[in-house]
Scaffold this motif. Structure first.
Motif, PDB file in Angstrom:
ATOM      1  N   LEU A 162       4.293  81.097  86.451  1.00 22.26           N
ATOM      2  CA  LEU A 162       5.124  79.748  86.650  1.00 22.26           C
ATOM      3  C   LEU A 162       5.058  79.408  88.094  1.00 22.26           C
ATOM      4  N   ARG A 163       4.117  78.299  87.933  1.00 19.91           N
ATOM      5  CA  ARG A 163       3.950  77.639  89.124  1.00 19.91           C
ATOM      6  C   ARG A 163       4.471  76.359  89.187  1.00 19.91           C
ATOM      7  N   THR A 164       4.531  75.658  89.532  1.00 16.71           N
ATOM      8  CA  THR A 164       5.295  74.343  89.903  1.00 16.71           C
ATOM      9  C   THR A 164       3.828  73.272  90.012  1.00 16.71           C
ATOM     10  N   PRO A 165       4.401  71.352  89.784  1.00 13.53           N
ATOM     11  CA  PRO A 165       3.169  70.824  89.654  1.00 13.53           C
ATOM     12  C   PRO A 165       3.248  70.302  91.101  1.00 13.53           C
ATOM     13  N   GLY A 166       3.743  70.343  92.254  1.00 10.63           N
ATOM     14  CA  GLY A 166       3.867  69.742  93.208  1.00 10.63           C
ATOM     15  C   GLY A 166       3.390  71.345  94.340  1.00 10.63           C
ATOM     16  N   GLN A 169       8.529  73.710  97.527  1.00  6.97           N
ATOM     17  CA  GLN A 169       9.440  73.573  98.315  1.00  6.97           C
ATOM     18  C   GLN A 169       9.791  72.321  98.241  1.00  6.97           C
ATOM     19  N   GLU A 170       8.844  71.363  97.375  1.00  8.75           N
ATOM     20  CA  GLU A 170       9.250  70.171  96.839  1.00  8.75           C
ATOM     21  C   GLU A 170      10.061  69.656  95.937  1.00  8.75           C
ATOM     22  N   SER A 171       9.339  70.833  94.861  1.00  5.02           N
ATOM     23  CA  SER A 171       9.855  70.857  93.407  1.00  5.02           C
ATOM     24  C   SER A 171      11.596  71.560  93.410  1.00  5.02           C
ATOM     25  N   PHE A 172      12.279  72.438  94.488  1.00  4.47           N
ATOM     26  CA  PHE A 172      13.142  72.771  94.889  1.00  4.47           C
ATOM     27  C   PHE A 172      13.800  72.475  95.442  1.00  4.47           C
ATOM     28  N   ALA A 173      13.611  71.745  96.890  1.00  4.64           N
ATOM     29  CA  ALA A 173      14.248  71.032  97.151  1.00  4.64           C
ATOM     30  C   ALA A 173      15.020  69.596  96.336  1.00  4.64           C
ATOM     31  N   ALA A 199       7.501  82.807  97.049  1.00  2.66           N
ATOM     32  CA  ALA A 199       8.104  82.617  98.478  1.00  2.66           C
ATOM     33  C   ALA A 199       9.304  81.923  98.109  1.00  2.66           C
ATOM     34  N   ALA A 200       8.934  80.837  98.472  1.00  2.00           N
ATOM     35  CA  ALA A 200       9.492  79.674  97.720  1.00  2.00           C
ATOM     36  C   ALA A 200      11.087  79.906  97.077  1.00  2.00           C
ATOM     37  N   VAL A 201      11.521  81.092  96.812  1.00  2.00           N
ATOM     38  CA  VAL A 201      12.525  80.737  96.182  1.00  2.00           C
ATOM     39  C   VAL A 201      13.417  81.899  97.380  1.00  2.00           C
ATOM     40  N   ARG A 202      13.209  82.664  97.462  1.00  2.00           N
ATOM     41  CA  ARG A 202      13.339  83.901  98.883  1.00  2.00           C
ATOM     42  C   ARG A 202      13.699  82.672 100.194  1.00  2.00           C
ATOM     43  N   ASP A 203      12.690  82.083  99.934  1.00  2.00           N
ATOM     44  CA  ASP A 203      13.011  81.188 101.295  1.00  2.00           C
ATOM     45  C   ASP A 203      14.428  80.209 101.134  1.00  2.00           C
ATOM     46  N   MET A 204      14.251  79.661 100.304  1.00  2.00           N
ATOM     47  CA  MET A 204      15.605  78.514  99.791  1.00  2.00           C
ATOM     48  C   MET A 204      16.765  78.782  99.349  1.00  2.00           C
ATOM     49  N   ALA A 205      16.593  79.822  98.351  1.00  2.00           N
ATOM     50  CA  ALA A 205      17.488  80.841  97.842  1.00  2.00           C
ATOM     51  C   ALA A 205      19.461  79.472  98.555  1.00  2.00           C
ATOM     52  N   GLY A 206      20.012  80.044  99.799  1.00  2.00           N
ATOM     53  CA  GLY A 206      21.082  78.722 100.036  1.00  2.00           C
ATOM     54  C   GLY A 206      20.572  77.555  99.575  1.00  2.00           C
ATOM     55  N   ARG A 207      19.729  77.110  99.138  1.00  2.00           N
ATOM     56  CA  ARG A 207      19.142  75.676  98.870  1.00  2.00           C
ATOM     57  C   ARG A 207      20.997  75.495  97.168  1.00  2.00           C
ATOM     58  N   LEU A 208      20.739  76.556  96.985  1.00  2.00           N
ATOM     59  CA  LEU A 208      22.379  76.720  95.412  1.00  2.00           C
ATOM     60  C   LEU A 208      23.128  76.328  95.652  1.00  2.00           C
ATOM     61  N   GLU A 209      23.905  76.206  97.190  1.00  2.00           N
ATOM     62  CA  GLU A 209      24.746  76.017  97.152  1.00  2.00           C
ATOM     63  C   GLU A 209      25.320  74.619  97.124  1.00  2.00           C
ATOM     64  N   ILE A 210      24.609  73.563  97.179  1.00  2.00           N
ATOM     65  CA  ILE A 210      24.631  71.885  96.053  1.00  2.00           C
ATOM     66  C   ILE A 210      24.962  72.129  94.985  1.00  2.00           C
ATOM     67  N   ILE A 211      24.706  73.389  94.087  1.00  2.00           N
ATOM     68  CA  ILE A 211      24.577  72.762  92.625  1.00  2.00           C
ATOM     69  C   ILE A 211      26.106  73.323  92.154  1.00  2.00           C
ATOM     70  N   SER A 212      26.537  72.852  90.863  1.00  2.00           N
ATOM     71  CA  SER A 212      28.092  72.654  91.024  1.00  2.00           C
ATOM     72  C   SER A 212      28.414  74.228  90.022  1.00  2.00           C
ATOM     73  N   ALA A 213      29.107  74.345  89.839  1.00  2.00           N
ATOM     74  CA  ALA A 213      29.538  75.962  89.191  1.00  2.00           C
ATOM     75  C   ALA A 213      29.175  75.778  87.986  1.00  2.00           C
ATOM     76  N   GLU A 214      29.893  75.086  87.404  1.00  2.00           N
ATOM     77  CA  GLU A 214      29.319  74.838  85.197  1.00  2.00           C
ATOM     78  C   GLU A 214      27.842  75.024  85.438  1.00  2.00           C
TER      79      GLU A 214
END
Length: 488
Positions: A162-166, A169-173, A199-214
């Motif tokens: 699994l890779r991202t087109p861009g 970091q940009e994709s997960f942000a 590596a990006a997921v490990r660095d950015m896991a905290g960004r999940l907080e803006i996602i709704s529980a649903e």
């Protein structure tokens, strides 16, 4: 799919797999082209065709606006709807096939929410670069079936990576939920994360907080119902995503199993999940076989020991105990599932299974009375087939003799349950006098007192089995004589 296969042969194979819907694809493509637009099959259906999988729905992208798409589809499809119009999507049904046609997107994100500021694009290349992973950024232009793969998704598909087109970091942000989708694709498709994605997921896991529980719950459900949920769960835990949405799971890594059968309860729980899945019945099997994939059973298997960290006690002599962890775990399970917005029935069923998962171990060498067996059945209620499988799965000892002994003992318990069910219809056990009869015998009205009398007769029924209505009346009157209300 072989990583050494030539792209041309892979494309031919993918087209062959699309043969059942090829007439539909051709007709749709010709209609859009005749109207002066372009259209392409995109995303999951293309990926799945290369993987030899059948995609339940067909997704298309086009330069046509939603209004223009409706005009093209009108008169050709059997029905269409526009609930996704704000996002450029028009849905339709043609025969038994569901299709979605979405206008090219060039969205912008303010990165404080996963909801984009919707903007329509004007070309396929820009639309593909905004997709989550390269394996989902491939397209087939219609009606010519021209393969479009600007980000080497086919090579990643062959390598199962699994890779991202861009940049990730940009994709997960832009959309942090894509990190959970990565874990889900690991479970569903057997892929691995590219190093830069991991590596990006490990660095950015905290960004999940803006996602709704649903939205998180939906991804977790899809992961758990996948062919290999254990692999996806490892991604959630190893990257830190689980710390954000299911912290009880990584917490188990700190707790030694009391029998030292595994290096930690976390590994034990993953094995229990794996073993529970193996005991599910076929998808079209009868209800008592627990047709798979079964979300309630899988959640219960995963969460059955989450009460251990809170109940761990170090005993004299170096032992470790987890007394009442099933009771504590049931409460923790209900709290977590409610936080993830699971429905009430699922919360109730899973937490009940967690609470009951140790009950069998009181059976010992089979010395339970018929009363205890009745209570086991009635306490489990309709969850009994799942409880059977959860209990059997919870045996992960490497001691072959012990495992065989536990299996034989549970075989005996199931046989006793079957005999009692046949004799007494335990699945619908009731007191031998109903509410009206109880009220008549005691001369009381409906209310709390009648409820107490009913519960007493139910306990008698469970303890002694069927005793007949006359004996039930005698038992009821004997109980009544000892109640303070009788003296009044």
């Amino acid at each position: 799919m072989s990583s050494t296969a030539r792209p041309s042969s892979l494309l031919q194979e993918a087209v062959r797999r699309l043969a059942p819907v090829l007439p539909l694809l051709t007709e749709l493509g010709e209609r859009f082209v005749a109207a002066g637009h372009e259209v392409a099959l995109v995303g999951g259906p293309v990926r799945d065709a290369f993987l030899g999988r059948t995609s339940p729905d067909l997704d298309f992208t086009t330069d046509a606006t939603p209004e223009q798409t409706e005009k093209v589809l009108r008169g050709w499809v059997d029905a269409h709807w526009d609930v996704g119009r704000a996002f450029g999507t028009i849905g339709a049904r043609k025969g038994n096939t569901t299709i979605e046609v979405t206008t090219y997107r060039a969205d912008a994100y303010d990165r404080t929410t996963r909801k984009p500021e919707v903007a329509f694009g004007d070309n396929l290349a820009d639309d593909l670069v905004r997709r989550d992973f390269t394996v989902n950024a491939m397209a087939l232009r219609l009606p010519a079936l021209e393969f479009v793969d600007p980000h080497d998704g086919l090579a990643d598909l062959a390598a199962r990576v699994l890779r991202t087109p861009g940049t990730p970091q940009e994709s997960f942000a832009d959309d942090p939920l894509r990190m959970m989708r990565a874990a889900r694709f690991v479970a569903q498709l057997g892929f691995a994360l590219a190093p830069e994605v991991d590596a990006a997921v490990r660095d950015m896991a905290g960004r999940l907080e803006i996602i709704s529980a649903e939205r998180i719950r939906v991804e977790l459900e899809k992961l758990l119902l996948s062919p290999d949920p254990k692999a996806g769960l490892r991604v959630l835990v190893d990257t830190g995503l689980a710390d954000q949405m299911l912290p009880e799971l990584p917490a188990l890594k700190l707790e030694l199993d009391e029998h030292h059968r595994h290096k930690d309860v976390y590994e034990h729980s993953l094995i229990v999940l794996e073993q529970a899945i193996a005991l599910e019945g076929p998808p079209d099997g009868p209800e008592e076989s627990v047709p798979g994939p079964d979300l309630v059973l899988r959640l219960a298997a995963l969460l059955h020991d989450i009460g251990k960290p809170a109940t761990r006690r170090f005993e004299p002599g170096g032992g470790v105990s987890f007394h009442h962890h099933e009771v504590v775990g049931a409460k923790m399970t209900a709290k977590r599932l409610r936080a993830l917005r699971f429905d009430k029935d699922t919360v109730k069923a899973v937490s009940r299974l967690v609470e009951l998962h140790l009950r069998f171990h009181g059976y010992g060498e089979g010395q339970w009375t018929d009363s205890a067996v009745r209570r086991y059945v009635t306490d489990a209620g309709p969850l009994l087939p799942r409880l059977h499988r959860l209990t059997r799965s919870d045996c992960t000892t490497r001691n072959v003799r012990k495992a065989q002994r536990l299996s034989r003992t549970y075989d005996e318990l199931e046989a006793r349950i079957a005999r009692l069910l046949e004799q007494e219809e335990l699945a619908a056990v009731r007191p031998e006098l109903d509410g009206n009869q109880i009220a008549e015998v005691l001369g009381i009205r409906p209310g709390p007192l009648l409820g107490r009398a009913y519960k007493h007769l139910l306990a008698v029924r469970l303890d002694r089995g069927p005793i007949g209505e006359d004996a039930a009346r005698e038992e009821l009157l004997a109980w009544w004589a000892q109640q303070p209300e009788a003296a009044g």
